[in-house]
Motif scaffolding. Structure first.
Motif, PDB file in Angstrom:
ATOM      1  N   THR A  87      -2.494  -4.194  -8.124  1.00  0.00           N
ATOM      2  CA  THR A  87      -1.524  -4.795  -7.214  1.00  0.00           C
ATOM      3  C   THR A  87      -0.625  -5.714  -8.032  1.00  0.00           C
ATOM      4  OG1 THR A  87      -3.101  -4.717  -5.399  1.00  0.00           O
ATOM      5  CG2 THR A  87      -1.222  -6.202  -5.151  1.00  0.00           C
ATOM      6  N   GLY A  88       0.678  -5.441  -7.982  1.00  0.00           N
ATOM      7  CA  GLY A  88       1.643  -6.243  -8.714  1.00  0.00           C
ATOM      8  C   GLY A  88       2.748  -6.735  -7.800  1.00  0.00           C
ATOM      9  N   THR A  89       3.791  -7.292  -8.385  1.00  0.00           N
ATOM     10  CA  THR A  89       4.902  -7.818  -7.587  1.00  0.00           C
ATOM     11  C   THR A  89       5.775  -6.713  -7.015  1.00  0.00           C
ATOM     12  OG1 THR A  89       6.290  -8.021  -9.556  1.00  0.00           O
ATOM     13  CG2 THR A  89       4.973  -9.946  -8.936  1.00  0.00           C
ATOM     14  N   GLU A  90       5.699  -5.504  -7.582  1.00  0.00           N
ATOM     15  CA  GLU A  90       6.576  -4.398  -7.178  1.00  0.00           C
ATOM     16  C   GLU A  90       5.904  -3.366  -6.279  1.00  0.00           C
ATOM     17  OE1 GLU A  90       9.830  -4.248  -8.188  1.00  0.00           O
ATOM     18  OE2 GLU A  90       9.545  -6.174  -9.149  1.00  0.00           O
ATOM     19  N   GLY A  91       4.575  -3.501  -6.061  1.00  0.00           N
ATOM     20  CA  GLY A  91       3.837  -2.513  -5.276  1.00  0.00           C
ATOM     21  C   GLY A  91       2.444  -2.350  -5.837  1.00  0.00           C
ATOM     22  N   THR A  92       1.806  -1.219  -5.525  1.00  0.00           N
ATOM     23  CA  THR A  92       0.469  -0.927  -6.046  1.00  0.00           C
ATOM     24  C   THR A  92       0.473   0.440  -6.727  1.00  0.00           C
ATOM     25  OG1 THR A  92      -0.362   0.217  -4.076  1.00  0.00           O
ATOM     26  CG2 THR A  92      -0.623  -2.189  -4.137  1.00  0.00           C
ATOM     27  N   PHE A  93      -0.477   0.629  -7.637  1.00  0.00           N
ATOM     28  CA  PHE A  93      -0.714   1.953  -8.205  1.00  0.00           C
ATOM     29  C   PHE A  93      -2.191   2.086  -8.508  1.00  0.00           C
ATOM     30  CE2 PHE A  93       0.560  -0.805 -11.676  1.00  0.00           C
ATOM     31  CZ  PHE A  93      -0.342  -0.525 -12.699  1.00  0.00           C
ATOM     32  N   GLY A 122       0.599   5.677  -5.890  1.00  0.00           N
ATOM     33  CA  GLY A 122       1.380   4.457  -5.983  1.00  0.00           C
ATOM     34  C   GLY A 122       2.107   4.163  -4.687  1.00  0.00           C
ATOM     35  N   THR A 123       2.504   2.889  -4.512  1.00  0.00           N
ATOM     36  CA  THR A 123       3.291   2.473  -3.357  1.00  0.00           C
ATOM     37  C   THR A 123       4.433   1.591  -3.841  1.00  0.00           C
ATOM     38  OG1 THR A 123       2.070   0.416  -2.935  1.00  0.00           O
ATOM     39  CG2 THR A 123       1.232   2.430  -1.880  1.00  0.00           C
ATOM     40  N   GLY A 124       5.390   1.341  -2.966  1.00  0.00           N
ATOM     41  CA  GLY A 124       6.521   0.483  -3.322  1.00  0.00           C
ATOM     42  C   GLY A 124       7.286   1.064  -4.500  1.00  0.00           C
ATOM     43  N   ALA A 125       7.646   0.215  -5.449  1.00  0.00           N
ATOM     44  CA  ALA A 125       8.382   0.676  -6.625  1.00  0.00           C
ATOM     45  C   ALA A 125       7.563   1.642  -7.475  1.00  0.00           C
ATOM     46  CB  ALA A 125       8.810  -0.520  -7.478  1.00  0.00           C
ATOM     47  N   TYR A 126       6.250   1.666  -7.259  1.00  0.00           N
ATOM     48  CA  TYR A 126       5.374   2.543  -8.049  1.00  0.00           C
ATOM     49  C   TYR A 126       5.030   3.849  -7.326  1.00  0.00           C
ATOM     50  CZ  TYR A 126       4.860  -1.772 -10.644  1.00  0.00           C
ATOM     51  OH  TYR A 126       5.116  -2.911 -11.355  1.00  0.00           O
ATOM     52  N   ALA A 127       5.699   4.137  -6.228  1.00  0.00           N
ATOM     53  CA  ALA A 127       5.397   5.349  -5.454  1.00  0.00           C
ATOM     54  C   ALA A 127       5.586   6.613  -6.279  1.00  0.00           C
ATOM     55  CB  ALA A 127       6.265   5.408  -4.196  1.00  0.00           C
ATOM     56  N   SER A 128       6.530   6.614  -7.211  1.00  0.00           N
ATOM     57  CA  SER A 128       6.757   7.808  -8.032  1.00  0.00           C
ATOM     58  C   SER A 128       6.300   7.614  -9.475  1.00  0.00           C
ATOM     59  CB  SER A 128       8.241   8.184  -7.997  1.00  0.00           C
ATOM     60  OG  SER A 128       9.018   7.166  -8.615  1.00  0.00           O
ATOM     61  N   GLU A 156       1.718   6.604 -21.974  1.00  0.00           N
ATOM     62  CA  GLU A 156       3.111   6.755 -21.557  1.00  0.00           C
ATOM     63  C   GLU A 156       3.184   6.787 -20.039  1.00  0.00           C
ATOM     64  OE1 GLU A 156       4.682  10.280 -23.447  1.00  0.00           O
ATOM     65  OE2 GLU A 156       5.441   9.050 -25.095  1.00  0.00           O
ATOM     66  N   ALA A 157       4.298   6.246 -19.515  1.00  0.00           N
ATOM     67  CA  ALA A 157       4.515   6.239 -18.069  1.00  0.00           C
ATOM     68  C   ALA A 157       6.003   6.404 -17.798  1.00  0.00           C
ATOM     69  CB  ALA A 157       4.001   4.938 -17.450  1.00  0.00           C
ATOM     70  N   HIS A 158       6.307   6.872 -16.587  1.00  0.00           N
ATOM     71  CA  HIS A 158       7.696   7.009 -16.143  1.00  0.00           C
ATOM     72  C   HIS A 158       7.721   7.108 -14.632  1.00  0.00           C
ATOM     73  CE1 HIS A 158       7.618  11.377 -15.169  1.00  0.00           C
ATOM     74  NE2 HIS A 158       6.625  11.359 -16.021  1.00  0.00           N
ATOM     75  N   LEU A 159       8.903   6.881 -14.071  1.00  0.00           N
ATOM     76  CA  LEU A 159       9.104   7.045 -12.635  1.00  0.00           C
ATOM     77  C   LEU A 159       9.834   8.347 -12.401  1.00  0.00           C
ATOM     78  CD1 LEU A 159      10.263   3.415 -11.855  1.00  0.00           C
ATOM     79  CD2 LEU A 159       8.054   4.425 -11.292  1.00  0.00           C
ATOM     80  N   ASP A 160       9.308   9.165 -11.480  1.00  0.00           N
ATOM     81  CA  ASP A 160       9.966  10.439 -11.140  1.00  0.00           C
ATOM     82  C   ASP A 160      11.220  10.175 -10.357  1.00  0.00           C
ATOM     83  OD1 ASP A 160       8.289  12.140 -12.416  1.00  0.00           O
ATOM     84  OD2 ASP A 160       7.180  12.722 -10.629  1.00  0.00           O
TER      85      ASP A 160
END
Length: 160
Positions: A87-93, A122-128, A156-160
């Protein structure tokens, strides 16, 4: 004769176009970037802390969602399959980690912890959010009143 060739050519062109049109379109998401997630958590049903740098720049708390131990009773290690919710400031993953843990040669109360991880939700900004990599760390059991795990999730990580 010319009509038959034109019909054959039209059919061939239609087949090629249908394959091209139905092919998956390349993902327009962000390019994978290096990420490091540092974690600290007391063993048991406690909440831990995390900070991330690289592809993610956030931090907060995390807790176990599900955990299964395997290979218990093996002479030198056990396996841990665990899902953590960060759980972070931008959402959860959620990260699934598949770990092997066992005593170090230096101290049987300090165990190595290594394996692989991948983002599974993920949720919020981490949904993708998509990501994967390696886990390294240790589990310190020297103090019976405060046993904890420090692990680093690198990959490595990225947002779709």
């Amino acid at each position: 004769m010319l009509g038959r060739r034109s019909t054959g050519l039209a059919v061939a062109l239609a087949v090629v176009l249908s394959v091209v049109v139905s092919a998956p379109i390349a993902n327009a998401g962000s390019a994978p970037q290096s990420v490091t997630i540092d974690t600290h958590k007391q063993l048991g049903p406690f909440t831990g802390t995390w900070t991330a740098t690289g592809a993610l720049s956030d931090g907060g708390s995390f807790a176990s969602v599900a955990a299964t131990f395997g290979a218990s009773g093996a002479p030198t290690f056990h396996t841990l399959h665990v899902v953590y919710r960060f759980t972070g400031t931008e959402g959860t993953f959620d990260i699934r980690a598949d770990l092997q843990e066992g005593p170090t040669a230096e101290n049987p109360d300090i165990w190595y912890s290594e394996g692989t991880w991948s983002v599974v939700a993920g949720t919020g900004a981490y949904a993708s959010l998509r990501g994967q990599g390696r886990v390294t760390g240790f589990v310190d059991q020297t103090d019976p009143n405060y046993q904890y795990a420090d692990r680093v999730y690198a990959g490595e990580a990225h947002l779709d």
